[in-house]
Write a protein that holds these residues in place. Structure first.
Motif, mmCIF file in Angstrom:
data_model
loop_
_atom_site.group_PDB
_atom_site.id
_atom_site.type_symbol
_atom_site.label_atom_id
_atom_site.label_comp_id
_atom_site.label_asym_id
_atom_site.label_seq_id
_atom_site.Cartn_x
_atom_site.Cartn_y
_atom_site.Cartn_z
ATOM 1 N N VAL A 183 0.835 -1.199 0.000
ATOM 2 C CA VAL A 183 0.000 0.000 0.000
ATOM 3 C C VAL A 183 0.869 1.250 0.000
ATOM 4 C CG1 VAL A 183 -1.791 1.294 1.219
ATOM 5 C CG2 VAL A 183 -1.823 -1.214 1.234
ATOM 6 N N SER A 185 0.271 5.144 0.602
ATOM 7 C CA SER A 185 -0.749 6.078 1.078
ATOM 8 C C SER A 185 -0.070 7.293 1.704
ATOM 9 C CB SER A 185 -1.678 5.402 2.084
ATOM 10 O OG SER A 185 -0.948 4.948 3.205
ATOM 11 N N LYS A 186 -0.836 8.128 2.385
ATOM 12 C CA LYS A 186 -0.333 9.356 3.005
ATOM 13 C C LYS A 186 0.398 10.224 1.995
ATOM 14 C CE LYS A 186 -0.100 7.597 7.746
ATOM 15 N NZ LYS A 186 0.735 7.406 8.949
ATOM 16 N N ASN A 194 0.129 17.196 4.681
ATOM 17 C CA ASN A 194 -0.555 16.060 4.083
ATOM 18 C C ASN A 194 -1.605 16.517 3.084
ATOM 19 O OD1 ASN A 194 0.962 14.432 5.719
ATOM 20 N ND2 ASN A 194 -0.662 13.996 7.182
ATOM 21 N N GLN A 198 -7.584 12.246 -0.001
ATOM 22 C CA GLN A 198 -6.845 11.016 0.197
ATOM 23 C C GLN A 198 -6.717 10.227 -1.106
ATOM 24 O OE1 GLN A 198 -8.551 8.793 3.417
ATOM 25 N NE2 GLN A 198 -8.450 10.494 4.842
ATOM 26 N N THR A 199 -5.532 9.636 -1.273
ATOM 27 C CA THR A 199 -5.226 8.802 -2.434
ATOM 28 C C THR A 199 -4.507 7.558 -1.932
ATOM 29 O OG1 THR A 199 -4.913 10.832 -3.732
ATOM 30 C CG2 THR A 199 -4.154 8.768 -4.714
ATOM 31 N N TYR A 200 -4.848 6.403 -2.509
ATOM 32 C CA TYR A 200 -4.255 5.136 -2.083
ATOM 33 C C TYR A 200 -3.769 4.376 -3.314
ATOM 34 C CZ TYR A 200 -7.189 6.195 1.969
ATOM 35 O OH TYR A 200 -7.799 6.821 3.027
ATOM 36 N N LEU A 202 -2.104 0.597 -4.661
ATOM 37 C CA LEU A 202 -1.867 -0.816 -4.380
ATOM 38 C C LEU A 202 -0.895 -1.352 -5.422
ATOM 39 C CD1 LEU A 202 -5.529 -2.028 -3.674
ATOM 40 C CD2 LEU A 202 -3.776 -1.430 -1.994
ATOM 41 N N VAL A 214 -4.849 2.708 -8.239
ATOM 42 C CA VAL A 214 -4.831 3.980 -7.496
ATOM 43 C C VAL A 214 -6.274 4.439 -7.319
ATOM 44 C CG1 VAL A 214 -4.020 6.352 -7.398
ATOM 45 C CG2 VAL A 214 -2.597 4.600 -8.490
ATOM 46 N N CYS A 216 -8.669 7.439 -5.900
ATOM 47 C CA CYS A 216 -8.628 8.873 -5.622
ATOM 48 C C CYS A 216 -9.960 9.310 -5.010
ATOM 49 C CB CYS A 216 -8.376 9.663 -6.903
ATOM 50 S SG CYS A 216 -6.887 9.160 -7.808
ATOM 51 N N ARG A 217 -9.950 9.605 -3.730
ATOM 52 C CA ARG A 217 -11.174 10.112 -3.100
ATOM 53 C C ARG A 217 -11.472 11.523 -3.599
ATOM 54 N NH1 ARG A 217 -13.598 7.264 0.677
ATOM 55 N NH2 ARG A 217 -12.468 5.620 1.808
ATOM 56 N N TRP A 323 3.244 10.912 -3.921
ATOM 57 C CA TRP A 323 3.786 9.895 -3.010
ATOM 58 C C TRP A 323 5.152 9.491 -3.531
ATOM 59 C CZ3 TRP A 323 5.860 5.141 -3.667
ATOM 60 C CH2 TRP A 323 6.053 4.358 -2.512
#
Length: 343
Positions: A183, A185-186, A194, A198-200, A202, A214, A216-217, A323
């Motif tokens: 993951v 993140s952050k 920050n 938020q984006t995550y 994998l 990816v 993307c909120r 990131w």
């Protein structure tokens, strides 16, 4: 009456102590955690001719915020302007000081040491030094213009595990193949601190492909459009070209490659797959890249890979974030995160 007054005084004292628990000055508890305040200058070797401005980033990984901290600089060869004069850094947040250096009249070109101190509450919290020189180095191999080249660091790698079953690149969440993925993140905001949105990411791989998803909120998913984008920069072991792909929420794609000389050139990955979908609270992009499109025969196990993820949010409140984290969780503004493809 005396008893009631004592109880009120005790309650007031408790409330005052409680209200300051989350944001502390540099008390003994904070000093015992000084290794968790990560200091990252933009460059450790500075080239100063007439005037130079650069940033020194701080990442607060302590269990509480820092109410006040300042940066002090000392060198017999330079004058300094540092902004802000002092600042606070909330828990798990990133901030920076901007430093402008001007050489004293008559100072010859050469290497000069610059000593920096982080101070708060009348006490020194941390000290570090930078070196300066009078001539600029040539462009580093494998770098995008304006960005630091990938450089190996054993202390800044995380592991990406092999996938026994590859995910379907269909833009649909919930594929069990992503369950054991690494993951990312952050994300950090280019404005500092920050990212608000938020984006995550994998990450995974198999014998022939690298996989990335990816999410993307977005607080305004109905406004997501062509200018909402994710950009991926990926490079194999040190010395390999850096490959870039930008994918929009509308599904459009652009690609490029940064050669070892630093020159940008065209890249036409024949086997790259991607899929984009809208979700109720954002959007999702999935992609897979054959190692053959990276001029590699396979995943190159146990050797460091380099990755940088960038998000451009245009809908609603716009924001650019990225990131490129090392093992401490610090995102380098111009650098890359490192990972190992573990068996």
């Amino acid at each position: 009456m005396l008893k009631k007054q004592f109880c009120r005084a005790a309650l007031l004292a408790f409330l005052l102590l409680w209200s300051f628990d989350g944001e502390a000055h540099l008390c003994d508890n904070v000093f015992r955690q000084q290794d968790k305040l990560i200091v990252k200058p933009e460059n450790y070797n500075l080239v100063v001719k007439d005037r130079l401005t650069f940033k020194i980033f701080l990442q607060n990984n302590m269990d509480r915020g820092i109410a006040e901290i300042s940066l002090q600089a000392d060198s017999p060869a330079f004058d300094f302007q540092i902004t802000p004069a002092r600042m606070s850094i909330p828990k798990d947040q990133r901030a920076f000081f901007e430093v402008t250096m001007s050489p004293h009249p008559g100072v010859a070109s050469g290497n000069y040491g610059v000593n920096f101190r982080l101070v708060g509450g009348g006490r020194e919290f941390k000290r570090f030094s930078l070196n300066t020189g009078g001539e600029a180095a040539g462009p580093a191999a494998g770098t995008e213009p304006g960005r630091t080249a990938p450089a190996e660091s054993k202390a800044s790698r995380f592991q990406v595990r092999a996938m026994s079953t590859p995910p379907q690149v269909d833009g649909q969440p919930g594929d069990p193949a992503w369950k054991g993925a690494a993951v990312a993140s952050k994300f950090s905001s280019r404005a500092g601190g920050n990212a608000v949105n938020q984006t995550y990411g994998l990450l995974g791989y198999d014998s022939s492909r690298f996989y990335l998803a990816v999410f993307c909120r977005d607080e305004r998913p109905e406004q997501i459009g062509l200018r909402d984008q994710v950009r991926i920069w990926l490079a194999g072991p040190a010395g390999a070209p850096v490959y870039g792909v930008t994918i929009s929420a509308a599904g459009s794609q652009t690609t490029s490659r940064i050669e070892a000389s630093g020159k940008q050139s065209a890249w036409s990955p024949a086997g790259l797959k991607q899929s984009v979908s809208r979700q109720k609270d954002g959007w999702l992009v999935e992609c897979s890249i054959p190692f053959s499109d990276l001029n590699l025969s396979g995943p190159q196990l146990v050797r460091p890979w380099f990755l940088r993820l960038e998000r451009f949010k245009a809908s609603g409140v716009s924001e650019e974030s990225y990131w490129s984290a090392d093992a401490s969780g610090f995102n380098s503004e111009r650098g890359y995160g490192q990972f190992i493809m573990a068996p």
